[in-house]
Motif scaffolding. Structure first.
Motif, PDB file in Angstrom:
ATOM      1  N   VAL A  10      -0.258  -3.601   0.638  1.00 12.45           N
ATOM      2  CA  VAL A  10       1.065  -3.019   0.829  1.00 12.45           C
ATOM      3  C   VAL A  10       0.920  -1.698   1.582  1.00 12.45           C
ATOM      4  N   GLY A  11       2.005  -1.260   2.185  1.00  9.33           N
ATOM      5  CA  GLY A  11       2.013  -0.007   2.926  1.00  9.33           C
ATOM      6  C   GLY A  11       3.110  -0.053   3.963  1.00  9.33           C
ATOM      7  N   MET A  12       3.413   1.082   4.502  1.00 12.65           N
ATOM      8  CA  MET A  12       4.449   1.175   5.519  1.00 12.65           C
ATOM      9  C   MET A  12       3.900   0.641   6.847  1.00 12.65           C
ATOM     10  N   ALA A  13       4.796   0.358   7.788  1.00 13.81           N
ATOM     11  CA  ALA A  13       4.399  -0.150   9.100  1.00 13.81           C
ATOM     12  C   ALA A  13       3.413   0.814   9.759  1.00 13.81           C
ATOM     13  N   GLY A  14       2.314   0.277  10.267  1.00  9.19           N
ATOM     14  CA  GLY A  14       1.315   1.083  10.941  1.00  9.19           C
ATOM     15  C   GLY A  14       0.284   1.717  10.035  1.00  9.19           C
ATOM     16  N   ALA A  15       0.382   1.476   8.737  1.00 11.23           N
ATOM     17  CA  ALA A  15      -0.588   2.072   7.806  1.00 11.23           C
ATOM     18  C   ALA A  15      -1.968   1.442   7.943  1.00 11.23           C
ATOM     19  N   GLY A  16      -2.020   0.155   8.305  1.00 11.68           N
ATOM     20  CA  GLY A  16      -3.297  -0.531   8.459  1.00 11.68           C
ATOM     21  C   GLY A  16      -3.473  -1.743   7.567  1.00 11.68           C
ATOM     22  N   GLY A 119       3.229  10.592  10.850  1.00 15.68           N
ATOM     23  CA  GLY A 119       2.815  10.915  12.213  1.00 15.68           C
ATOM     24  C   GLY A 119       1.713   9.997  12.714  1.00 15.68           C
ATOM     25  N   THR A 120       0.735   9.734  11.860  1.00 17.76           N
ATOM     26  CA  THR A 120      -0.357   8.831  12.228  1.00 17.76           C
ATOM     27  C   THR A 120       0.185   7.430  12.484  1.00 17.76           C
ATOM     28  N   ARG A 121       1.066   6.975  11.608  1.00 14.59           N
ATOM     29  CA  ARG A 121       1.617   5.623  11.766  1.00 14.59           C
ATOM     30  C   ARG A 121       2.457   5.515  13.032  1.00 14.59           C
ATOM     31  N   ALA A 122       3.276   6.528  13.319  1.00 14.21           N
ATOM     32  CA  ALA A 122       4.124   6.497  14.522  1.00 14.21           C
ATOM     33  C   ALA A 122       3.262   6.437  15.785  1.00 14.21           C
ATOM     34  N   LYS A 123       2.173   7.188  15.784  1.00 13.26           N
ATOM     35  CA  LYS A 123       1.265   7.170  16.940  1.00 13.26           C
ATOM     36  C   LYS A 123       0.658   5.782  17.114  1.00 13.26           C
ATOM     37  N   ARG A 124       0.199   5.185  16.012  1.00 12.51           N
ATOM     38  CA  ARG A 124      -0.390   3.844  16.081  1.00 12.51           C
ATOM     39  C   ARG A 124       0.628   2.817  16.564  1.00 12.51           C
ATOM     40  N   LEU A 125       1.829   2.889  16.004  1.00 11.23           N
ATOM     41  CA  LEU A 125       2.851   1.897  16.339  1.00 11.23           C
ATOM     42  C   LEU A 125       3.319   2.017  17.786  1.00 11.23           C
ATOM     43  N   SER A 126       3.265   3.205  18.347  1.00  7.83           N
ATOM     44  CA  SER A 126       3.711   3.391  19.740  1.00  7.83           C
ATOM     45  C   SER A 126       2.724   2.801  20.735  1.00  7.83           C
ATOM     46  N   LEU A 133       6.568   0.357  18.765  1.00  7.01           N
ATOM     47  CA  LEU A 133       7.776   1.047  18.313  1.00  7.01           C
ATOM     48  C   LEU A 133       7.735   2.501  18.765  1.00  7.01           C
ATOM     49  N   THR A 134       8.892   3.031  19.079  1.00  7.74           N
ATOM     50  CA  THR A 134       8.996   4.453  19.354  1.00  7.74           C
ATOM     51  C   THR A 134       8.972   5.199  18.021  1.00  7.74           C
ATOM     52  N   ARG A 135       8.843   6.508  18.075  1.00  7.36           N
ATOM     53  CA  ARG A 135       8.875   7.329  16.848  1.00  7.36           C
ATOM     54  C   ARG A 135      10.202   7.113  16.122  1.00  7.36           C
ATOM     55  N   GLU A 136      11.303   7.045  16.886  1.00  5.45           N
ATOM     56  CA  GLU A 136      12.620   6.832  16.274  1.00  5.45           C
ATOM     57  C   GLU A 136      12.720   5.456  15.623  1.00  5.45           C
ATOM     58  N   THR A 138      10.217   3.755  14.457  1.00  3.14           N
ATOM     59  CA  THR A 138       9.350   3.802  13.284  1.00  3.14           C
ATOM     60  C   THR A 138      10.091   4.417  12.100  1.00  3.14           C
ATOM     61  N   PHE A 139      10.760   5.545  12.337  1.00  7.60           N
ATOM     62  CA  PHE A 139      11.519   6.180  11.256  1.00  7.60           C
ATOM     63  C   PHE A 139      12.638   5.263  10.775  1.00  7.60           C
ATOM     64  N   SER A 140      13.333   4.618  11.709  1.00  8.21           N
ATOM     65  CA  SER A 140      14.421   3.709  11.345  1.00  8.21           C
ATOM     66  C   SER A 140      13.895   2.551  10.503  1.00  8.21           C
ATOM     67  N   ARG A 141      12.739   2.017  10.884  1.00  8.00           N
ATOM     68  CA  ARG A 141      12.149   0.920  10.117  1.00  8.00           C
ATOM     69  C   ARG A 141      11.734   1.405   8.730  1.00  8.00           C
ATOM     70  N   ASP A 142      11.091   2.570   8.653  1.00  4.30           N
ATOM     71  CA  ASP A 142      10.722   3.139   7.349  1.00  4.30           C
ATOM     72  C   ASP A 142      11.945   3.262   6.455  1.00  4.30           C
ATOM     73  N   LYS A 143      12.990   3.844   6.989  1.00  2.00           N
ATOM     74  CA  LYS A 143      14.222   4.082   6.223  1.00  2.00           C
ATOM     75  C   LYS A 143      14.794   2.755   5.717  1.00  2.00           C
ATOM     76  N   ALA A 144      14.887   1.773   6.598  1.00  2.92           N
ATOM     77  CA  ALA A 144      15.431   0.470   6.216  1.00  2.92           C
ATOM     78  C   ALA A 144      14.564  -0.207   5.161  1.00  2.92           C
ATOM     79  N   GLU A 145      13.242  -0.131   5.312  1.00  2.00           N
ATOM     80  CA  GLU A 145      12.353  -0.803   4.365  1.00  2.00           C
ATOM     81  C   GLU A 145      12.350  -0.121   2.996  1.00  2.00           C
ATOM     82  N   ILE A 146      12.499   1.179   2.972  1.00  2.00           N
ATOM     83  CA  ILE A 146      12.554   1.886   1.690  1.00  2.00           C
ATOM     84  C   ILE A 146      13.903   1.651   1.011  1.00  2.00           C
ATOM     85  N   GLU A 147      14.983   1.750   1.783  1.00  2.00           N
ATOM     86  CA  GLU A 147      16.327   1.653   1.205  1.00  2.00           C
ATOM     87  C   GLU A 147      16.788   0.223   0.952  1.00  2.00           C
TER      88      GLU A 147
END
Length: 187
Positions: A10-16, A119-126, A133-136, A138-147
């Protein structure tokens, strides 16, 4: 205490999660990627693979089948993997998936959280080759997956934590250390 037979990454997008799962696969674990269900459904609907289409399909499947949808849709794959030996689930997401699988498999299931900073995940995902994914985004995906997906729950109750702020070599070493720890539980 015996070693778990299923490790859910488990982990957020781009965690590995996928890279960690691949290392386990190289060590004999059968890998079940929950996201394959999304990819297959996007293609079945005749849509191109994109963050928006994948999110829409993920949300539709969960709305139709409940928040444990991916666990339910992957049961046959998990059971087939267990017949061969050990399994690693690449990308268990929701709290409900965790509860569903824990009820079904009990102590055979353990959770390993792969963590990396936003920050590390956003860099990897880009820079990833598939579905960057762009930084934006990535944040949007994080927000949606958490909420909307209750993704934080399985991370919070993880049996094992893998900190992935470095390179692939460091991640591989940590996963191999986890595998060694799991193997020694049976001794």
């Amino acid at each position: 205490m015996s070693s778990p037979k299923i490790i859910a990454m488990v982990g957020m997008a781009g965690a590995g999660k996928t890279e960690a799962s691949r290392v386990m696969e190289q060590h004999g674990y059968s890998r079940i990627r929950f996201g394959d269900v999304t990819d297959e459904e996007v293609k079945r609907r005749g849509l191109p693979l994109s963050e928006a289409n994948e999110r829409s399909v993920r949300e539709a499947l969960r709305q139709e089948l409940g928040m444990a949808a991916y666990a339910k849709l992957n049961l046959a794959r998990i059971d087939a993997a267990l017949e061969k030996g050990l399994a690693v689930i690449d990308g268990m997401y929701s709290w409900e998936e965790y509860l569903f699988l824990k009820e079904r498999y009990g102590d055979k299931l353990a959770v390993a959280a792969v963590w990396a900073s936003p920050g590390t995940r956003a860099k990897r995902l880009s820079t990833r080759a598939v579905r960057p994914l762009t930084r934006e985004e990535t944040f949007s995906r994080d927000k949606a997956e958490i909420e909307k997906v209750s993704k934080a729950g399985p991370i919070a109750v993880a049996d094992y934590i893998i900190l992935n702020e470095g390179g692939i070599g460091e991640l591989k070493a940590q996963v191999e250390q986890l595998i060694h720890q799991l193997e020694n539980m049976d001794c």
